[in-house]
Design a protein around this motif. Structure first.
Motif, PDB file in Angstrom:
ATOM      1  N   ASP A 153       5.088  -1.724   0.095  1.00  9.44           N
ATOM      2  CA  ASP A 153       5.438  -2.362  -1.168  1.00  9.44           C
ATOM      3  C   ASP A 153       4.894  -3.786  -1.304  1.00  9.44           C
ATOM      4  N   LYS A 154       4.169  -4.205  -0.280  1.00 12.43           N
ATOM      5  CA  LYS A 154       3.594  -5.547  -0.359  1.00 12.43           C
ATOM      6  C   LYS A 154       2.303  -5.512  -1.172  1.00 12.43           C
ATOM      7  N   TYR A 155       1.920  -6.684  -1.622  1.00  7.47           N
ATOM      8  CA  TYR A 155       0.634  -6.804  -2.315  1.00  7.47           C
ATOM      9  C   TYR A 155      -0.427  -7.251  -1.306  1.00  7.47           C
ATOM     10  N   PRO A 156      -1.697  -6.986  -1.579  1.00  4.97           N
ATOM     11  CA  PRO A 156      -2.751  -7.348  -0.619  1.00  4.97           C
ATOM     12  C   PRO A 156      -2.698  -8.819  -0.194  1.00  4.97           C
ATOM     13  N   TYR A 187       0.729   0.564  -1.272  1.00  2.00           N
ATOM     14  CA  TYR A 187       0.874   1.992  -1.582  1.00  2.00           C
ATOM     15  C   TYR A 187      -0.030   2.380  -2.753  1.00  2.00           C
ATOM     16  N   GLU A 188       0.013   1.561  -3.820  1.00  2.00           N
ATOM     17  CA  GLU A 188      -0.749   1.894  -5.029  1.00  2.00           C
ATOM     18  C   GLU A 188      -2.253   1.799  -4.802  1.00  2.00           C
ATOM     19  N   ASN A 189      -2.667   0.872  -3.917  1.00  2.00           N
ATOM     20  CA  ASN A 189      -4.093   0.783  -3.597  1.00  2.00           C
ATOM     21  C   ASN A 189      -4.582   2.069  -2.936  1.00  2.00           C
ATOM     22  N   VAL A 190      -3.785   2.562  -2.014  1.00  2.00           N
ATOM     23  CA  VAL A 190      -4.182   3.802  -1.323  1.00  2.00           C
ATOM     24  C   VAL A 190      -4.102   4.985  -2.294  1.00  2.00           C
ATOM     25  N   GLU A 191      -3.140   4.912  -3.173  1.00  2.00           N
ATOM     26  CA  GLU A 191      -2.934   6.007  -4.126  1.00  2.00           C
ATOM     27  C   GLU A 191      -4.016   6.035  -5.220  1.00  2.00           C
ATOM     28  N   TYR A 192      -4.658   4.885  -5.450  1.00  2.39           N
ATOM     29  CA  TYR A 192      -5.586   4.725  -6.591  1.00  2.39           C
ATOM     30  C   TYR A 192      -6.593   5.878  -6.748  1.00  2.39           C
ATOM     31  N   PRO A 193      -7.335   6.261  -5.673  1.00  2.00           N
ATOM     32  CA  PRO A 193      -8.336   7.337  -5.879  1.00  2.00           C
ATOM     33  C   PRO A 193      -7.708   8.658  -6.330  1.00  2.00           C
ATOM     34  N   LEU A 194      -6.479   8.895  -5.894  1.00  4.21           N
ATOM     35  CA  LEU A 194      -5.820  10.148  -6.280  1.00  4.21           C
ATOM     36  C   LEU A 194      -5.387  10.105  -7.746  1.00  4.21           C
ATOM     37  N   VAL A 250      -0.463   9.967   0.593  1.00  7.16           N
ATOM     38  CA  VAL A 250      -0.541   8.506   0.746  1.00  7.16           C
ATOM     39  C   VAL A 250       0.305   8.074   1.938  1.00  7.16           C
ATOM     40  N   MET A 251       1.511   8.594   2.033  1.00  5.09           N
ATOM     41  CA  MET A 251       2.396   8.169   3.115  1.00  5.09           C
ATOM     42  C   MET A 251       1.866   8.621   4.476  1.00  5.09           C
ATOM     43  N   ARG A 252       1.247   9.799   4.488  1.00  5.41           N
ATOM     44  CA  ARG A 252       0.675  10.287   5.762  1.00  5.41           C
ATOM     45  C   ARG A 252      -0.411   9.308   6.242  1.00  5.41           C
ATOM     46  N   LEU A 253      -1.258   8.878   5.314  1.00  3.82           N
ATOM     47  CA  LEU A 253      -2.336   7.974   5.708  1.00  3.82           C
ATOM     48  C   LEU A 253      -1.830   6.574   6.020  1.00  3.82           C
ATOM     49  N   LEU A 254      -0.863   6.104   5.229  1.00  2.00           N
ATOM     50  CA  LEU A 254      -0.304   4.780   5.519  1.00  2.00           C
ATOM     51  C   LEU A 254       0.358   4.777   6.892  1.00  2.00           C
ATOM     52  N   ALA A 278      -7.712  -0.392   3.513  1.00  5.75           N
ATOM     53  CA  ALA A 278      -8.969   0.086   2.935  1.00  5.75           C
ATOM     54  C   ALA A 278      -9.412   1.389   3.592  1.00  5.75           C
ATOM     55  N   VAL A 279      -9.158   1.512   4.911  1.00 10.52           N
ATOM     56  CA  VAL A 279      -9.494   2.756   5.607  1.00 10.52           C
ATOM     57  C   VAL A 279      -8.656   3.905   5.037  1.00 10.52           C
ATOM     58  N   ALA A 280      -7.385   3.624   4.851  1.00 12.39           N
ATOM     59  CA  ALA A 280      -6.502   4.660   4.286  1.00 12.39           C
ATOM     60  C   ALA A 280      -6.969   5.055   2.890  1.00 12.39           C
ATOM     61  N   ARG A 281      -7.339   4.059   2.085  1.00 13.28           N
ATOM     62  CA  ARG A 281      -7.814   4.350   0.719  1.00 13.28           C
ATOM     63  C   ARG A 281      -9.095   5.182   0.750  1.00 13.28           C
ATOM     64  N   ALA A 282      -9.992   4.856   1.712  1.00 11.67           N
ATOM     65  CA  ALA A 282     -11.259   5.593   1.801  1.00 11.67           C
ATOM     66  C   ALA A 282     -11.028   7.054   2.181  1.00 11.67           C
TER      67      ALA A 282
END
Lengths: 416, 233
Positions: B139-142, B103-110, B125-129, B154-158
């Motif tokens: 809630d998992k780590y990479p 979650y936090e990885n995807v949230e990072y750019p925001l 974030v939730m919409r993209l996840l 990574a696609v979601a984060r981009a």
């Protein structure tokens, strides 16, 4: 800001062993400073307290030129009635003066009818002396008198070394013989009223007599004193008080038109001030060692951190993280490491001081024996040490952080 | 107006006494909302081209415009700002931050780039996840998810910052064929849904087939342009 610290904290947790080792090193450094400062400052404060409270007072006023001849105890440099009146008036109006006393210092021959030896004597007004040197009475043993009447006319308190050397004890009769300032000799009989514990430094091995006996022995008509010792309400203001009194003393001049008085602080009169300076220098040295420990360890850990995370730096830079924010991420990491280590160091350091106090360590200093080591550290000192560590962590993490912030993302992403 | 314009763009690298011409006089116009692939042998300049378009690298000569802005003269700060606002990146090695959760990885750019308020972040974030099928793993780590899942994250984060352009350098190179296909399908689906321009480099012919337009690079020059309909140049 919250997120910067969150990421910084997690990165510290990520390299647990390295973080713990670095933190341990800083904690040890902080503990070292706190324990050393606590012990040495307490020792310093205790010794200064003993010297000022039982002997020298905080300030002393003499006739001009007396201190340079103090080893000879020159009677011709005593202050007379007029100067005593001037000093009394001047000292009575000082806000920061808690008490003052007048003394005659003299040298004499002491005889117990079997042996004769030299003795340095301080003749005092016991009530004034007790107010100015409240710890003096504590140094007297084999005496049953109250502190404000620790010496009465006809009595002598002998210094510990002479009492031991001549096998003297309370109640013994002695004879004092002295030259007055005209060179004629006089003698008086006295009874021992107690034994004075010896102290390191000037007057530390003096005997004490009542000032009336000194006047009789030296055949002084009227009033005469060798010195005035002054006790301050707030010893921390000694410099300002000295300057103020000195300024007021300048109005008094002798027949040659030169200053009539001289004023010295205890530090100018006691060789212990050199020890104090050395102790202060040692504390500064230990702080410099701490700074070096923090600087090197944080610099090392942050450089490693940057080196190991080049690719990550490239990623966050590519995503659009501004260089200033990348800088902030790494500085925050160093800051947190320094902060947590400082807090832990403070806790352990204060605990260590308390443990030392509980252990009741005893030591000797000069002729002072069985001194119990009571350590303490001022909150201001803890804050100073903490601020030093935190400031150094910020400084030392800045360079690696700047390196990270300046990295070109294209180069950083290529890094494997 | 094209989304990306490259005029006579060259990029040279000096390595000791050797000069490497990664790009030579490249002229290119790429329209918005396309799904574009760059192909070519190793060392042909694919990564350099993506880096120049994505403001990660500067051309030695020539002009680059992205979304109507000249980007070839940007300093570090301006380039970072521009990337944060306009470009999303997908990397061959996923490049997720290991200390942050999915979650936090995807949230990072925001959070760290666009300073979007927390209440708006969660929904995006939730919409993209959800869209990449990773909502239940948020809630998992990479380190706790598979390679294919990492690339979906990574696609979601981009895409989370709603960029005009997503650049993906060999996004399937470290994936097995099944995962690679799923990731490309995902990218294609997101491109359709969000109307974002995707440009990706690849060696994989199966992946290339998914592209609408395929540019071929050889020795730093564009030698061919293909569309799904057939050869056009």
């Amino acid at each position: 800001m919250k997120n910067i610290f969150k990421i910084a904290f997690r990165n510290l947790k990520r390299y647990k062993r390295r973080t713990l080792l670095t933190s341990l090193l800083i904690v040890l450094g902080v503990v070292l400073v706190i324990v050393f400062s606590g012990i040495s400052s307490s020792f310093k404060t205790m010794m200064i307290g003993t010297i000022t409270d039982s002997m020298l007072g905080h300030l002393q006023i003499h006739k001009k030129g007396y201190v340079s001849s103090i080893d000879n105890l020159p009677l011709h440099l005593n202050l007379g009635d007029k100067q005593i009146a001037e000093l009394t008036e001047l000292l009575d109006k000082q806000d920061n003066v808690e008490a003052y006393t007048f003394r005659i210092k003299l040298g004499a021959m002491l005889s117990n009818y079997k042996e004769t030896t030299n003795i340095r004597l301080t003749a005092v007004f016991p009530d004034m002396e007790n107010k100015t040197s409240p710890a003096l009475a504590d140094r007297i043993f084999e005496s049953t008198k109250s502190a404000d009447k620790f010496i009465e006319p006809g009595e002598l308190i002998v210094p510990e070394n002479l009492a031991t050397g001549l096998n003297l004890k309370t109640g013994d009769d002695l004879v004092l013989v002295a030259n007055n300032k005209d060179g004629s000799v006089n003698g008086i009989g006295l009874k021992i009223a107690g034994v004075m514990q010896g102290l390191t430094g000037p007057s530390g091995r003096d005997g004490y007599i009542h000032i009336d006996d000194a006047k009789a022995l030296l055949r002084i008509d009227g009033n005469e004193i060798s010195e005035s010792a002054i006790r301050l309400k707030n010893p921390d203001d000694i410099k300002q008080t000295r300057a103020r009194i000195l300024h007021e003393l300048e109005q008094f001049s002798n027949e040659k038109g030169k200053p009539a008085f001289e004023l010295h602080t205890w530090a100018q009169l006691s060789p212990f001030s050199t020890i104090v300076t050395v102790v202060d220098l040692l504390i500064i040295t230990v702080k410099i060692v701490l700074v070096a420990i923090v600087l090197i360890s944080i610099l090392n850990v942050m450089m490693m951190s940057v080196f190991e995370r080049v690719s990550e730096i490239g990623t966050i830079a590519a995503i659009g993280t501004l260089p200033s924010r990348i800088l902030g991420l790494f500085v925050a990491e160093g800051f947190l490491l320094g902060l947590f280590s400082t807090i832990a160091g403070n806790v352990v350091g204060v605990l260590a001081l308390n443990l030392i106090n509980l252990a009741n360590f005893q030591f000797s200093f000069g002729r002072m024996e069985n001194i119990i080591l009571k350590t303490s550290i001022a909150p201001g000192e803890l804050i100073t040490v903490s601020l030093i560590v935190i400031a150094i962590t910020l400084v030392s993490s800045f360079q690696p952080a700047l390196k990270a912030a300046k990295m070109q993302p294209v180069d950083a992403l290529r890094h494997v | 107006m094209p989304l990306i314009t490259l005029n006579n763009v060259s990029r040279r690298y000096e390595t000791g006494e050797t000069t490497v011409h990664a790009l030579r006089d490249v002229n290119l116009q790429l329209d918005a909302q396309a799904f574009i692939s760059i192909v070519g042998p190793s060392g042909s300049g694919k990564t350099t081209l993506l880096n120049v378009i994505g403001c990660l690298d500067k051309p030695t000569q020539g002009a680059v415009s992205v979304n109507g802005t000249r980007v070839d003269g940007f300093d570090n700060r301006d380039a970072a700002q521009f990337r944060g606002d306009n470009v999303g990146f997908i990397f061959q090695n996923f490049n997720l931050l290991p200390v942050l959760t999915v979650y936090e990885n995807v949230e990072y750019p925001l959070v760290m780039v666009q300073n979007v308020p927390e209440n708006q972040r969660k929904e995006r974030v939730m919409r993209l996840l959800d869209a990449v099928g990773m909502a239940d793993q948020k809630d998992k780590y990479p380190s706790q998810v598979s390679g294919g899942q990492k690339q979906r994250i990574a696609v979601a984060r981009a895409l989370v910052a709603d960029p005009k352009l997503v650049l993906a350098d060999e996004p399937t190179a470290n994936l097995d064929s099944v995962s690679a296909h799923k990731v490309i399908e995902l990218m294609r689906g997101m491109q359709h849904e969000l109307k974002t321009t995707f440009i990706f480099s690849t060696h994989d012919p199966k992946v290339v087939r998914e592209a609408e337009i395929v540019y071929t690079l050889e020795d730093g020059q564009i030698t061919n342009r293909e569309t799904r309909a057939g050869l056009t140049n």
